[in-house]
Design an enzyme around this catalytic site. Sequence first.
Site, mmCIF file in Angstrom:
data_model
loop_
_atom_site.group_PDB
_atom_site.id
_atom_site.type_symbol
_atom_site.label_atom_id
_atom_site.label_comp_id
_atom_site.label_asym_id
_atom_site.label_seq_id
_atom_site.Cartn_x
_atom_site.Cartn_y
_atom_site.Cartn_z
ATOM 1 N N ALA A 13 0.844 -1.189 0.000
ATOM 2 C CA ALA A 13 0.000 0.000 0.000
ATOM 3 C C ALA A 13 0.880 1.239 0.000
ATOM 4 O O ALA A 13 1.682 1.439 0.914
ATOM 5 C CB ALA A 13 -0.905 -0.003 1.235
ATOM 6 N N GLY A 16 2.316 7.530 -0.482
ATOM 7 C CA GLY A 16 3.130 8.677 -0.848
ATOM 8 C C GLY A 16 3.886 9.236 0.338
ATOM 9 O O GLY A 16 4.684 10.164 0.186
ATOM 10 N N SER A 20 5.334 4.284 4.016
ATOM 11 C CA SER A 20 5.058 3.293 2.968
ATOM 12 C C SER A 20 6.160 3.265 1.923
ATOM 13 O O SER A 20 6.432 2.211 1.328
ATOM 14 C CB SER A 20 3.701 3.581 2.314
ATOM 15 O OG SER A 20 3.698 4.840 1.666
ATOM 16 N N LEU A 39 -4.886 3.588 -3.114
ATOM 17 C CA LEU A 39 -6.347 3.639 -3.155
ATOM 18 C C LEU A 39 -6.794 5.093 -3.142
ATOM 19 O O LEU A 39 -6.442 5.850 -2.231
ATOM 20 C CB LEU A 39 -6.945 2.895 -1.961
ATOM 21 C CG LEU A 39 -6.595 1.410 -1.830
ATOM 22 C CD1 LEU A 39 -7.276 0.818 -0.600
ATOM 23 C CD2 LEU A 39 -6.986 0.643 -3.084
ATOM 24 N N CYS A 106 -11.620 2.341 8.532
ATOM 25 C CA CYS A 106 -11.001 2.369 7.211
ATOM 26 C C CYS A 106 -10.125 1.143 6.988
ATOM 27 O O CYS A 106 -10.197 0.496 5.940
ATOM 28 C CB CYS A 106 -10.174 3.646 7.058
ATOM 29 S SG CYS A 106 -9.475 3.867 5.411
ATOM 30 N N CYS A 203 -7.854 12.216 6.967
ATOM 31 C CA CYS A 203 -7.638 12.525 5.559
ATOM 32 C C CYS A 203 -8.808 13.275 4.949
ATOM 33 O O CYS A 203 -8.629 14.102 4.057
ATOM 34 C CB CYS A 203 -7.363 11.244 4.782
ATOM 35 S SG CYS A 203 -8.716 10.040 4.801
#
Length: 385
Positions: A13, A16, A20, A39, A106, A203
């Site tokens: 995943a 950015g 990750s 995603l 989430c 987010c």
Amino acid sequence: MAAPAGKNRVLVAMSGGVDSSVAAARLCDAGHDVVGVTLHLWDYPDDGVKGRCCAPEDQHDARRVTDTLGIPHYTFDRRALFQEHVVAPFVDAYLEGRTPSPCVSCNRSVKIRELFALADRLGAESIATGHYARVERDASGVARLHRGRDRHKDQSYFLHMLRAHELSRLILPLGDATKEEVRAEAIARRLPGATKGESQELCFIPSGRYDAFVAERAVDRVRPGPILDGDGRVVGAHQGVHAFTVGQRKGLGVALGRPAFVVGLDASSATVKLGDEADLHAGGAEIVDTVWDDDVSFPLVADVRVRARHEAAPAIVERRRDASGAWSFVVSFVSPVRAVSPGQVAVAYRGDRVLGGGTIRAALPVSAMAASAAAVPTQAAEVAP
């Protein structure tokens, strides 16, 4: 789409962000056939607000990182799923006087679920994320979730719902690292975005104004009501319980001449209840929608966290039937715990291992603490062999 012969394909995943990006780089170093996936969860206004995860600039940064690492990158639209399983329940919870944990929702209903589905489509054996948590095998070879080495960044709380068969396919490359080490590694590798800041807000609410977000999406469901003091007297008025959370002290709109805190929210009567610091303490919690490891039995002696930044407190977890005959679980703390909020998630630990948890349906009074809880510090958790 099969992985090259002799290689384990891993779907990572890609947000950015620094975490990750380093996770993907470490997987490449380990010789995996790495595929980056982002995603697309939410559409953001062009308001110049930075420091939010999953924003458009982050999708661009994820592509830059995968280009640098020389791995493929795909973006998948999951906005409808995110709206259904995260945003809509978030709004509903605040209108009902509960304080939700959208990051848990989430991970449970969108991110992890979709990553496994995409892994199957793309021929990947495993998925990976940049969470600070660890997957370890027990004596029987079963995968179990553990805290990350960096206690300040530990994110095992947000993954507590994952079962053994899911954990067996999950790789967490940062579990034994600290944030400082990961940042330094990103800079040393010259990864795009290595110096970018942390995401500080949800987010989908980069401003941090949860009350405005809820009111905008539920204008016909917001109800004004009274603010009551500890004696039940009306001391003010409010425009909706969605603007308050248990434990809140600032922004109450009233002055009582002494410190006052939100100690209760009753959406049915649109009432906000204030009290003293002592009124915030609970003796336990009733939890529902639970997930437990398959080797856990009850009563369970464990340390229980009642929110992401809570230092876990010793407790006993017992299985009981509620008034409707359905099973629920009751957490009884050894010592009172501050601001146990309906809607948040309670997660049980034994040492570094995550045993499971569920959503808090109600906080229980100090008088509800089990007398046997006093023996908790000297007992071992009831985990079946």
